[in-house]
Design an enzyme around this catalytic site. Structure first.
Site, PDB file in Angstrom:
ATOM      1  N   THR A 145      -5.912   8.104  -4.498  1.00 26.00           N
ATOM      2  CA  THR A 145      -5.870   8.092  -3.033  1.00 26.00           C
ATOM      3  C   THR A 145      -5.049   9.266  -2.522  1.00 26.00           C
ATOM      4  OG1 THR A 145      -6.088   5.694  -3.066  1.00 26.00           O
ATOM      5  CG2 THR A 145      -5.287   6.672  -1.019  1.00 26.00           C
ATOM      6  N   GLU A 155       0.828  -1.213   0.000  1.00 23.94           N
ATOM      7  CA  GLU A 155       0.000   0.000   0.000  1.00 23.94           C
ATOM      8  C   GLU A 155       0.861   1.260   0.000  1.00 23.94           C
ATOM      9  OE1 GLU A 155      -2.830  -0.545  -1.011  1.00 23.94           O
ATOM     10  OE2 GLU A 155      -4.253  -0.363   0.635  1.00 23.94           O
TER      11      GLU A 155
HETATM   12  N1  HSE Z   1      -8.247   4.762   4.642  1.00 22.29           N
HETATM   13  C1  HSE Z   1      -7.691   5.099   3.374  1.00 22.29           C
HETATM   14  C2  HSE Z   1      -8.221   6.443   2.947  1.00 22.29           C
HETATM   15  C3  HSE Z   1      -8.037   4.058   2.376  1.00 22.29           C
HETATM   16  O1  HSE Z   1      -9.409   6.673   3.110  1.00 22.29           O
HETATM   17  O2  HSE Z   1      -7.449   7.262   2.495  1.00 22.29           O
HETATM   18  C4  HSE Z   1      -7.599   4.367   0.982  1.00 22.29           C
HETATM   19  O3  HSE Z   1      -8.035   3.365   0.112  1.00 22.29           O
END
Ligand code: HSE
Length: 285
Positions: A168, A120
Site C-alpha cells: 500500500t 490501518e
Molecule cells: N484507499 C486506500 C488506497 C486503500 O487506495 O491507498 C488501501 O487499501
C-alpha cells in the site's frame, strides 16, 4: 471467547479514491479473541508468514490498545496481505468487533470504524477508513472526513488476484500530487454515477462510474498485464474494470450470469503475460 468473521473489501473503486468502499462476500478473515493480561497474536492462513505477530507492528495490536482490551488474538487469514482487498482492514474490523463484545465496551459498529482505522495506520501510515468502514458496516460506504455513510447494495463482481505483491505504501507513493480541473470534473461525474448505480443495484452504472484518470493509471503501472486483463474483462461482459484498492487485485462488476465468463477471461489474460492469478466470483454484500 469471541469468534468473528470479517470480509474482504475493495476501496476506491476507481473514482472514489480514499472515499468509496464495498464489502465483498468472499474471501474472509476469522479472528478469535480471549481475555488475557497482555495482548499476544498468533497468525495462520494465507500469507500469514509475512505478517508480524508483535502487537506493536500488527493492526490488531493497535485495535486492542485503542479499546484497552488486552487479549490472546488468533487470526486465520483468508484475505491475502498486499492484495488490494483490505487484508489488514478485515483483521482490524474483526478484532474490533470481537474485543468490543469480549469487554462489553458497548460501542456501535459506526463507533468502531475510527478504532479499526487506527490499525490501518500501523501498516499504511494513514488511519484511512475506506476499507474498515465496509468491513464493519457492509454494503457500499462513503467515508468523508471522519463521517461514514453506508447503504445496502448488491452488485455481482469478479475480483482477480494475481501472484504479484504491491505494498500500500508503494501504491500511495505513485499517486500524483495534483490533478487538472478537467480530470477533477471527470472524476466527480464518475463518482456520482457510481454512487447512483450502487443505490439502484445497477452494474452498468457502477462499471461506468469506475472510470478515473489520475490515480488508477499510475497504479496500473505496478500491475503486470493490467491493460491486457482490463480488455479481456470488458470483452467478456464486464461493465467496467479498475484496480481494487492499492492493487494488485483487479475488480470488474458484471451481470450475474456473466461472472463465470469474466472470471475465466481475466485469469487467462494474466496467464498470457506469465502471471498466475485466482478469480473470486463475488458480490457487494
Ligand atoms: N484507499 C486506500 C488506497 C486503500 O487506495 O491507498 C488501501 O487499501
Amino acid at each position: 471467547m469471541q469468534t468473528v468473521r470479517a470480509p474482504a473489501t475493495s476501496a476506491n473503486l476507481g473514482s472514489g479514491f480514499d472515499v468509496f468502499g464495498v464489502a465483498l462476500d468472499r474471501p474472509m478473515d476469522v479472528v478469535r479473541v480471549e481475555k488475557a493480561d497482555r495482548t499476544s497474536i498468533e497468525m495462520s492462513g494465507v500469507g500469514s508468514q509475512y505478517i508480524p505477530e508483535d502487537p506493536d507492528r500488527n493492526v490488531v495490536g493497535a485495535v486492542a490498545e485503542a479499546l484497552d482490551a488486552p487479549a490472546r488474538i488468533r487470526i486465520d487469514k483468508g484475505v491475502r496481505p498486499s492484495s488490494g482487498l483490505g487484508s489488514s482492514a478485515a483483521s482490524a474490523a474483526a478484532a474490533a468487533v470481537g474485543l468490543n463484545a469480549l469487554y462489553d465496551r458497548g460501542l456501535s459498529r459506526s463507533e468502531l470504524v475510527p478504532i479499526a482505522a487506527e490499525g490501518e495506520a500501523v501498516v499504511s501510515g494513514t488511519a484511512h477508513s475506506d476499507n474498515v468502514a465496509p468491513a464493519l458496516l457492509g454494503g457500499f460506504t462513503v467515508a468523508r472526513e471522519g463521517a461514514v455513510t453506508a447503504v445496502d447494495a448488491s452488485i455481482p463482481l469478479v475480483v482477480c488476484l494475481p501472484e504479484i505483491a504491491v505494498s500500500t505504501r508503494d501504491a500511495r507513493d505513485v499517486v500524483p500530487d495534483s490533478a487538472s480541473m478537467a480530470d477533477l470534473v471527470h472524476t466527480v461525474g464518475s463518482a456520482a454515477t457510481l454512487a447512483v448505480g450502487m443505490c439502484r443495484d445497477d452494474p452498468e452504472l457502477v462499471g461506468t462510474g469506475m472510470d478515473e484518470r489520475v490515480v488508477t493509471p499510475a497504479r496500473a503501472e505496478l500491475i503486470t498485464g493490467y491493460e491486457t486483463v482490463r480488455e479481456a474483462a470488458l470483452g467478456s461482459g464486464a461493465t467496467g474494470v479498475t484496480v481494487s484498492g492499492a492493487g494488485p487485485a483487479v475488480i470488474a462488476p458484471c451481470g450475474e450470469s456473466d461472472r463465470r465468463h469474466v472470471a475465466a477471461a481475466m485469469v487467462d489474460a494474466f496467464a498470457r503475460v506469465g502471471v498466475e492469478s485466482r478469480a473470486y466470483q463475488t458480490r457487494v454484500s
